[in-house]
Design a protein around this motif. Structure first.
Motif, PDB file in Angstrom:
ATOM      1  N   PRO A  96       0.819  -1.215   0.000  1.00 49.38           N
ATOM      2  CA  PRO A  96       0.000   0.000   0.000  1.00 49.38           C
ATOM      3  C   PRO A  96       0.856   1.270   0.000  1.00 49.38           C
ATOM      4  O   PRO A  96       0.743   2.120   0.888  1.00 49.38           O
ATOM      5  N   LEU A  97       1.703   1.379  -0.997  1.00 49.83           N
ATOM      6  CA  LEU A  97       2.645   2.495  -1.083  1.00 49.83           C
ATOM      7  C   LEU A  97       2.634   3.101  -2.478  1.00 49.83           C
ATOM      8  O   LEU A  97       2.309   2.431  -3.458  1.00 49.83           O
ATOM      9  N   ARG A  98       3.027   4.344  -2.573  1.00 49.53           N
ATOM     10  CA  ARG A  98       3.246   4.960  -3.878  1.00 49.53           C
ATOM     11  C   ARG A  98       4.566   4.423  -4.429  1.00 49.53           C
ATOM     12  O   ARG A  98       5.571   4.351  -3.715  1.00 49.53           O
ATOM     13  N   ARG A  99       4.577   4.061  -5.710  1.00 48.88           N
ATOM     14  CA  ARG A  99       5.695   3.317  -6.283  1.00 48.88           C
ATOM     15  C   ARG A  99       6.422   4.143  -7.346  1.00 48.88           C
ATOM     16  O   ARG A  99       5.796   4.706  -8.246  1.00 48.88           O
ATOM     17  N   PHE A 100       7.742   4.154  -7.251  1.00 48.49           N
ATOM     18  CA  PHE A 100       8.579   4.877  -8.196  1.00 48.49           C
ATOM     19  C   PHE A 100       9.717   3.961  -8.633  1.00 48.49           C
ATOM     20  O   PHE A 100      10.313   3.263  -7.811  1.00 48.49           O
ATOM     21  N   LEU A 101      10.014   3.962  -9.925  1.00 50.50           N
ATOM     22  CA  LEU A 101      11.116   3.175 -10.472  1.00 50.50           C
ATOM     23  C   LEU A 101      12.224   4.131 -10.881  1.00 50.50           C
ATOM     24  O   LEU A 101      11.991   5.064 -11.661  1.00 50.50           O
ATOM     25  N   ILE A 102      13.425   3.915 -10.350  1.00 55.69           N
ATOM     26  CA  ILE A 102      14.564   4.767 -10.686  1.00 55.69           C
ATOM     27  C   ILE A 102      15.714   3.869 -11.112  1.00 55.69           C
ATOM     28  O   ILE A 102      16.202   3.042 -10.331  1.00 55.69           O
ATOM     29  N   THR A 103      16.142   4.006 -12.352  1.00 58.24           N
ATOM     30  CA  THR A 103      17.212   3.169 -12.888  1.00 58.24           C
ATOM     31  C   THR A 103      18.236   4.025 -13.610  1.00 58.24           C
ATOM     32  O   THR A 103      17.896   5.060 -14.192  1.00 58.24           O
ATOM     33  N   ALA A 104      19.489   3.613 -13.554  1.00 57.15           N
ATOM     34  CA  ALA A 104      20.561   4.325 -14.240  1.00 57.15           C
ATOM     35  C   ALA A 104      21.035   3.502 -15.427  1.00 57.15           C
ATOM     36  O   ALA A 104      21.185   2.281 -15.326  1.00 57.15           O
ATOM     37  N   GLY A 105      21.257   4.180 -16.557  1.00 55.61           N
ATOM     38  CA  GLY A 105      21.734   3.479 -17.746  1.00 55.61           C
ATOM     39  C   GLY A 105      21.362   4.236 -19.000  1.00 55.61           C
ATOM     40  O   GLY A 105      20.801   5.337 -18.939  1.00 55.61           O
ATOM     41  N   PHE A 106      21.679   3.663 -20.132  1.00 55.32           N
ATOM     42  CA  PHE A 106      21.371   4.290 -21.407  1.00 55.32           C
ATOM     43  C   PHE A 106      19.863   4.252 -21.650  1.00 55.32           C
ATOM     44  O   PHE A 106      19.216   3.230 -21.439  1.00 55.32           O
ATOM     45  N   MET A 109      18.147   1.475 -23.890  1.00 56.09           N
ATOM     46  CA  MET A 109      18.261   0.143 -23.305  1.00 56.09           C
ATOM     47  C   MET A 109      17.331  -0.014 -22.114  1.00 56.09           C
ATOM     48  O   MET A 109      16.581  -0.987 -22.005  1.00 56.09           O
ATOM     49  N   GLN A 110      17.366   0.967 -21.191  1.00 58.79           N
ATOM     50  CA  GLN A 110      16.547   0.850 -19.987  1.00 58.79           C
ATOM     51  C   GLN A 110      15.057   0.920 -20.309  1.00 58.79           C
ATOM     52  O   GLN A 110      14.253   0.193 -19.736  1.00 58.79           O
ATOM     53  N   GLN A 111      14.688   1.792 -21.248  1.00 60.65           N
ATOM     54  CA  GLN A 111      13.282   1.897 -21.621  1.00 60.65           C
ATOM     55  C   GLN A 111      12.792   0.614 -22.273  1.00 60.65           C
ATOM     56  O   GLN A 111      11.656   0.175 -22.045  1.00 60.65           O
ATOM     57  N   SER A 112      13.638  -0.017 -23.067  1.00 58.28           N
ATOM     58  CA  SER A 112      13.225  -1.266 -23.715  1.00 58.28           C
ATOM     59  C   SER A 112      13.008  -2.370 -22.683  1.00 58.28           C
ATOM     60  O   SER A 112      12.116  -3.214 -22.840  1.00 58.28           O
ATOM     61  N   LYS A 113      13.792  -2.364 -21.613  1.00 63.79           N
ATOM     62  CA  LYS A 113      13.588  -3.349 -20.537  1.00 63.79           C
ATOM     63  C   LYS A 113      12.246  -3.107 -19.842  1.00 63.79           C
ATOM     64  O   LYS A 113      11.501  -4.045 -19.554  1.00 63.79           O
ATOM     65  N   VAL A 114      11.966  -1.839 -19.561  1.00 59.85           N
ATOM     66  CA  VAL A 114      10.689  -1.482 -18.928  1.00 59.85           C
ATOM     67  C   VAL A 114       9.524  -1.962 -19.790  1.00 59.85           C
ATOM     68  O   VAL A 114       8.542  -2.520 -19.285  1.00 59.85           O
ATOM     69  N   THR A 115       9.657  -1.756 -21.099  1.00 55.10           N
ATOM     70  CA  THR A 115       8.601  -2.159 -22.030  1.00 55.10           C
ATOM     71  C   THR A 115       8.454  -3.677 -22.075  1.00 55.10           C
ATOM     72  O   THR A 115       7.332  -4.214 -22.019  1.00 55.10           O
ATOM     73  N   LEU A 117       9.207  -5.830 -19.866  1.00 52.67           N
ATOM     74  CA  LEU A 117       8.720  -6.341 -18.582  1.00 52.67           C
ATOM     75  C   LEU A 117       7.306  -5.858 -18.262  1.00 52.67           C
ATOM     76  O   LEU A 117       6.728  -6.256 -17.249  1.00 52.67           O
ATOM     77  N   LYS A 118       6.787  -4.965 -19.125  1.00 52.35           N
ATOM     78  CA  LYS A 118       5.430  -4.423 -18.941  1.00 52.35           C
ATOM     79  C   LYS A 118       5.277  -3.764 -17.575  1.00 52.35           C
ATOM     80  O   LYS A 118       4.317  -4.021 -16.824  1.00 52.35           O
ATOM     81  N   LEU A 119       6.202  -2.866 -17.255  1.00 54.76           N
ATOM     82  CA  LEU A 119       6.218  -2.239 -15.934  1.00 54.76           C
ATOM     83  C   LEU A 119       5.515  -0.882 -15.880  1.00 54.76           C
ATOM     84  O   LEU A 119       5.333  -0.325 -14.799  1.00 54.76           O
ATOM     85  N   GLU A 120       5.120  -0.352 -17.041  1.00 53.14           N
ATOM     86  CA  GLU A 120       4.576   1.007 -17.059  1.00 53.14           C
ATOM     87  C   GLU A 120       3.404   1.187 -16.100  1.00 53.14           C
ATOM     88  O   GLU A 120       3.276   2.233 -15.453  1.00 53.14           O
ATOM     89  N   GLY A 121       2.553   0.179 -15.989  1.00 54.95           N
ATOM     90  CA  GLY A 121       1.383   0.297 -15.124  1.00 54.95           C
ATOM     91  C   GLY A 121       1.660   0.053 -13.656  1.00 54.95           C
ATOM     92  O   GLY A 121       0.781   0.257 -12.815  1.00 54.95           O
ATOM     93  N   ASP A 122       2.874  -0.359 -13.341  1.00 55.70           N
ATOM     94  CA  ASP A 122       3.212  -0.689 -11.954  1.00 55.70           C
ATOM     95  C   ASP A 122       3.706   0.511 -11.155  1.00 55.70           C
ATOM     96  O   ASP A 122       3.771   0.439  -9.920  1.00 55.70           O
ATOM     97  N   PHE A 123       4.082   1.585 -11.861  1.00 54.00           N
ATOM     98  CA  PHE A 123       4.746   2.687 -11.178  1.00 54.00           C
ATOM     99  C   PHE A 123       4.107   4.030 -11.500  1.00 54.00           C
ATOM    100  O   PHE A 123       3.710   4.296 -12.632  1.00 54.00           O
ATOM    101  N   ILE A 126       8.474   6.644 -13.702  1.00 52.52           N
ATOM    102  CA  ILE A 126       9.654   5.867 -14.077  1.00 52.52           C
ATOM    103  C   ILE A 126      10.748   6.846 -14.471  1.00 52.52           C
ATOM    104  O   ILE A 126      10.561   7.673 -15.366  1.00 52.52           O
ATOM    105  N   HIS A 127      11.879   6.765 -13.793  1.00 55.01           N
ATOM    106  CA  HIS A 127      12.994   7.681 -14.032  1.00 55.01           C
ATOM    107  C   HIS A 127      14.196   6.907 -14.556  1.00 55.01           C
ATOM    108  O   HIS A 127      14.630   5.941 -13.922  1.00 55.01           O
ATOM    109  N   ILE A 128      14.725   7.324 -15.699  1.00 57.57           N
ATOM    110  CA  ILE A 128      15.949   6.747 -16.253  1.00 57.57           C
ATOM    111  C   ILE A 128      17.037   7.810 -16.181  1.00 57.57           C
ATOM    112  O   ILE A 128      16.925   8.870 -16.797  1.00 57.57           O
TER     113      ILE A 128
END
Length: 205
Positions: A96-106, A109-115, A117-123, A126-128
């Motif tokens: 029961p928390l507000r969710r934020f994804l923070i990843t470092a990288g190109f 590449m990082q956006q393609s991983k998010v896509t 993994l279908k993570l867009e609706g989980d957070f 999303i910060h790259i």
């Protein structure tokens, strides 16, 4: 003070890089091998799957020319193979928390991983953090997100796999940190909460 938000790392926290690493980084490994600059390519392979490439290149003394060629390659590299999160990741959606994804990288590449993994609706956000676009590190981004959402440091829980990166950033900012150490790489680290399963997170909020 009650935890209100959770900041997740991506690589080796939500999914195992080892599941895609050999295929994803095959062009990079080939470039390094062809250069002849390293006698033992295996020494660098595992590190590239856990640390930013620039740090690994510097540690192993790769030439400026090879480093730049590798960066040029990595900037356009995307992950197109099927990906799956860790089996225990699904349990985190119930927190029961507000969710934020923070990843470092190109970015690509990082956006393609998010896509994949279908993570867009989980957070909520999303910060790259792309080292080619900003000098900002995770500590600075954590602070910015907390301030923008009026979170006190004690109201944020940071979850990641790297004691020297997001976990240290959390320490510096006074945020609570949980080290997801599925491989037992940080057995000697004593000043942090360590978990082997994301199902343990409810015990720390």
């Amino acid at each position: 003070m009650k935890i209100k938000a959770i900041f997740f790392d991506l690589d080796n926290t939500i999914y195992p890089v080892s599941s895609i690493g050999e295929e994803l980084f095959e062009p990079l490994f080939g470039l390094i091998e062809q250069s002849g600059e390293l006698d033992d390519l295996e020494a660098i392979k595992a590190e590239i799957q856990r640390k930013p490439f620039q740090q690994v290149a510097q540690k192993h003394g790769l030439s400026k020319e090879l480093t730049q060629k590798a960066i040029d390659m990595l900037q356009d590299l995307t992950c197109d193979m099927p990906m799956s999160p860790f089996a225990d990741y699904a349990s985190t959606r119930e927190l029961p928390l507000r969710r934020f994804l923070i990843t470092a990288g190109f970015t690509k590449m990082q956006q393609s991983k998010v896509t994949q993994l279908k993570l867009e609706g989980d957070f909520e956000e999303i910060h790259i953090i792309d080292p080619m676009k900003t000098n900002e590190n995770k500590k600075a981004r954590f602070k910015k997100i907390a301030e923008a959402n009026s979170f006190a440091p004690q109201e944020v829980l940071v979850v990641g796999d790297d004691d020297a990166s997001e976990i240290q950033a959390a320490r510096d900012l006074g945020m609570k940190a949980v080290l997801y150490d599925t491989l037992g790489l940080f057995a000697d680290v004593k000043d942090v909460i360590k978990i082997n399963s994301l199902k343990e997170l409810p015990d720390h909020i």
